[in-house]
Design an enzyme around this catalytic site. Structure first.
Site, PDB file in Angstrom:
ATOM      1  N   LYS A 189      -0.725   3.229   7.403  1.00  0.00           N
ATOM      2  CA  LYS A 189      -1.744   2.249   7.017  1.00  0.00           C
ATOM      3  C   LYS A 189      -1.940   1.171   8.085  1.00  0.00           C
ATOM      4  O   LYS A 189      -3.059   0.704   8.310  1.00  0.00           O
ATOM      5  CB  LYS A 189      -1.373   1.596   5.689  1.00  0.00           C
ATOM      6  N   ASP A 247       3.774  -3.270   6.857  1.00  0.00           N
ATOM      7  CA  ASP A 247       3.610  -2.185   5.894  1.00  0.00           C
ATOM      8  C   ASP A 247       4.326  -0.958   6.452  1.00  0.00           C
ATOM      9  O   ASP A 247       4.434  -0.809   7.674  1.00  0.00           O
ATOM     10  CB  ASP A 247       2.130  -1.852   5.655  1.00  0.00           C
ATOM     11  N   SER A 264      -5.589   8.526  -3.158  1.00  0.00           N
ATOM     12  CA  SER A 264      -5.735   7.626  -4.298  1.00  0.00           C
ATOM     13  C   SER A 264      -5.933   6.182  -3.862  1.00  0.00           C
ATOM     14  O   SER A 264      -6.347   5.338  -4.675  1.00  0.00           O
ATOM     15  CB  SER A 264      -4.513   7.720  -5.217  1.00  0.00           C
ATOM     16  N   LEU A 288      -8.138   5.206  -1.585  1.00  0.00           N
ATOM     17  CA  LEU A 288      -9.485   4.984  -1.060  1.00  0.00           C
ATOM     18  C   LEU A 288     -10.443   4.385  -2.076  1.00  0.00           C
ATOM     19  O   LEU A 288     -11.501   3.870  -1.700  1.00  0.00           O
ATOM     20  CB  LEU A 288     -10.053   6.306  -0.526  1.00  0.00           C
ATOM     21  N   GLN A 289     -10.075   4.393  -3.356  1.00  0.00           N
ATOM     22  CA  GLN A 289     -10.915   3.810  -4.395  1.00  0.00           C
ATOM     23  C   GLN A 289     -10.991   2.295  -4.286  1.00  0.00           C
ATOM     24  O   GLN A 289     -11.927   1.678  -4.773  1.00  0.00           O
ATOM     25  CB  GLN A 289     -10.358   4.260  -5.768  1.00  0.00           C
ATOM     26  N   ARG A 290     -10.039   1.672  -3.586  1.00  0.00           N
ATOM     27  CA  ARG A 290     -10.017   0.205  -3.520  1.00  0.00           C
ATOM     28  C   ARG A 290      -9.553  -0.330  -2.170  1.00  0.00           C
ATOM     29  O   ARG A 290      -9.834  -1.477  -1.840  1.00  0.00           O
ATOM     30  CB  ARG A 290      -9.095  -0.352  -4.611  1.00  0.00           C
ATOM     31  N   ASP A 330       2.866  -5.820  -4.191  1.00  0.00           N
ATOM     32  CA  ASP A 330       2.689  -5.443  -5.592  1.00  0.00           C
ATOM     33  C   ASP A 330       4.017  -5.282  -6.319  1.00  0.00           C
ATOM     34  O   ASP A 330       4.094  -4.594  -7.331  1.00  0.00           O
ATOM     35  CB  ASP A 330       1.894  -4.130  -5.695  1.00  0.00           C
ATOM     36  N   CYS A 371       4.691  13.347 -19.564  1.00  0.00           N
ATOM     37  CA  CYS A 371       3.666  12.332 -19.296  1.00  0.00           C
ATOM     38  C   CYS A 371       3.122  12.603 -17.898  1.00  0.00           C
ATOM     39  O   CYS A 371       3.045  13.758 -17.490  1.00  0.00           O
ATOM     40  CB  CYS A 371       4.251  10.928 -19.425  1.00  0.00           C
ATOM     41  N   CYS A 404       0.108  -0.470 -10.950  1.00  0.00           N
ATOM     42  CA  CYS A 404      -1.288  -0.039 -10.986  1.00  0.00           C
ATOM     43  C   CYS A 404      -1.388   1.474 -11.121  1.00  0.00           C
ATOM     44  O   CYS A 404      -2.357   1.993 -11.672  1.00  0.00           O
ATOM     45  CB  CYS A 404      -2.022  -0.512  -9.731  1.00  0.00           C
TER      46      CYS A 404
END
Length: 390
Positions: free
Chosen positions: A93, A69, A76, A78-80, A137, A349, A195
């Site tokens: 990481k 990595d 953002s 840390l939610q998963r 991903d 957007c 995502c």
């Protein structure tokens, strides 16, 4: 089936205590725990999938874990991405992951590869490991991982996630199918949202990642009940699992070498086309938009093409919400025409991509527009920091 030499593998007193619940399983036993200690596993990515699978591989007693990595921890994540914590935000990481792995299993050898996986380095990185786990991903890296595993005859434990759905299988194991049997050709660039654009339920990668860890452990133990030849599909919203059969394609091209996977997936061509479209498209910065909003100008309408739930999170003052799907499907075009009423169009957007798409579609209907570069994210960063970023 992996066949390590277990003669030199010894379990310590701590190992017997730590892995007691494994050892008393007939399907694992003393030999199985030695297999786990002798095994080496490479994980590509320490994101949503890599986080839970690395935790469970370390806890299971895998002797050597490699991590590839080059990203840093972001709020953002840390939610998963449960292997990382708040104190690691802004730091690599792989370092965060290693720190957590060694807290779980101090005897594990953790190899770090702080680099982008490429055709130049993949074979050298993969070669020392028994099993490769794909936690990526993006399509170029998935095809690269697959082809490197085929060339080196390594099992490839695959998983992917999006919104509420995930899938997992085992590729290139004991004559089973590989990734190109499932996806012979990559989708056009931009067709599959990331995502960051589409969102993902935080617990979803935990479920798929743990399934990947389970499959890796079963491969190491020599199980004949892996997901090879079966694609497991999971829907968290419906809480349902189903399977699709996978078989090797007898006429698939033979993989003889690693190639340029960015080129294979059409990314340079798409980027060139995007640059041409960008050059032809009128743009403005968020600071220019702020100056316009602060002026007395009345000759424009600001359109927000994000989804309604995003609009609830944050807005630019005066923006009218007309979501991109409505514009793509037709009704939104008439809404834009009605709102404009002869005024000039400005669109934004989250980061500028969807609004550029909206402007391209509207141009086909005779409506010219100006795109806000960086979208509401840039607005929050450069104009109004009180606007939440998401």
């Amino acid at each position: 089936m992996l066949n390590p030499n277990l003669d030199d593998i010894q379990l310590s007193k701590d190992d017997y205590e730590r892995y007691a619940r494994h050892i008393i399983l007939p399907e694992v036993g003393l030999e199985g725990q030695k297999r786990l200690k002798a095994a080496s596993v490479l994980c590509i990515g320490t994101g949503g999938l890599g986080s839970p699978l690395l935790l469970y591989l370390a806890a299971a007693g895998i002797g050597r874990i490699g991590i590839v990595d080059f990203d840093v921890v972001d709020h953002s994540n840390l939610q998963r991405q449960v292997i990382h914590g708040t104190s690691w935000v802004g730091k690599p990481k792989i370092e965060s992951a290693k720190h957590r792995i060694l807290e779980i299993n101090p005897t594990c050898q953790v190899d770090l590869y702080n680099t982008r996986l490429s055709s130049e380095n993949a074979l050298d990185i993969f070669r020392p490991y028994d099993v490769v786990i794909d936690g990526t991903d993006n399509f170029p890296t998935r095809y690269l991982t697959n082809d490197a595993c085929v060339l080196l005859d390594k099992p490839n434990v695959y998983g992917s996630i999006f919104r509420f759905e995930g899938q997992a299988t085992v590729f290139n194991y004991e004559g089973g199918p590989n990734y190109r049997d499932l996806y012979p050709e990559p989708p056009p660039p931009g067709m599959v949202p990331s995502c960051a654009e589409g969102g993902v339920l935080g617990v979803l990668p935990g479920i798929i990642g743990v399934i990947q860890a389970t499959e890796a452990i079963k491969i190491i133990l020599g199980s004949n009940t892996t997901l090879s030849g079966r694609l497991l599909l999971y829907n968290a919203l419906e809480m349902s699992f189903r399977e699709l059969k996978l078989r090797p394609n007898p006429v698939r091209p033979v993989i003889e070498k690693l190639i340029d996977y960015e080129q294979f997936c059409g990314i340079p061509q798409a980027q060139a086309e995007a640059e041409q479209e960008k050059a032809a498209m009128q743009e403005m910065t968020v600071t220019e938009l702020k100056a316009l909003l602060d002026s007395d100008a009345q000759d424009y309408v600001l359109i927000d093409v994000r989804n309604p739930n995003e609009y609830e999170i944050a807005q630019i003052p005066g923006a009218v919400l007309i979501p991109l799907p409505d514009i793509e499907q037709g009704p939104g075009v008439e809404k834009v025409k009605a709102v404009l009423n002869g005024h000039r169009l400005i669109a934004h957007c989250k980061m500028g991509g969807r609004s550029a798409t909206a402007i391209r579609i509207l141009k086909e209907h005779g409506i010219d527009g100006t795109n806000v570069v960086g979208g509401i994210t840039a607005w929050s960063q450069e104009v109004d920091s009180s606007v939440p970023q998401y």
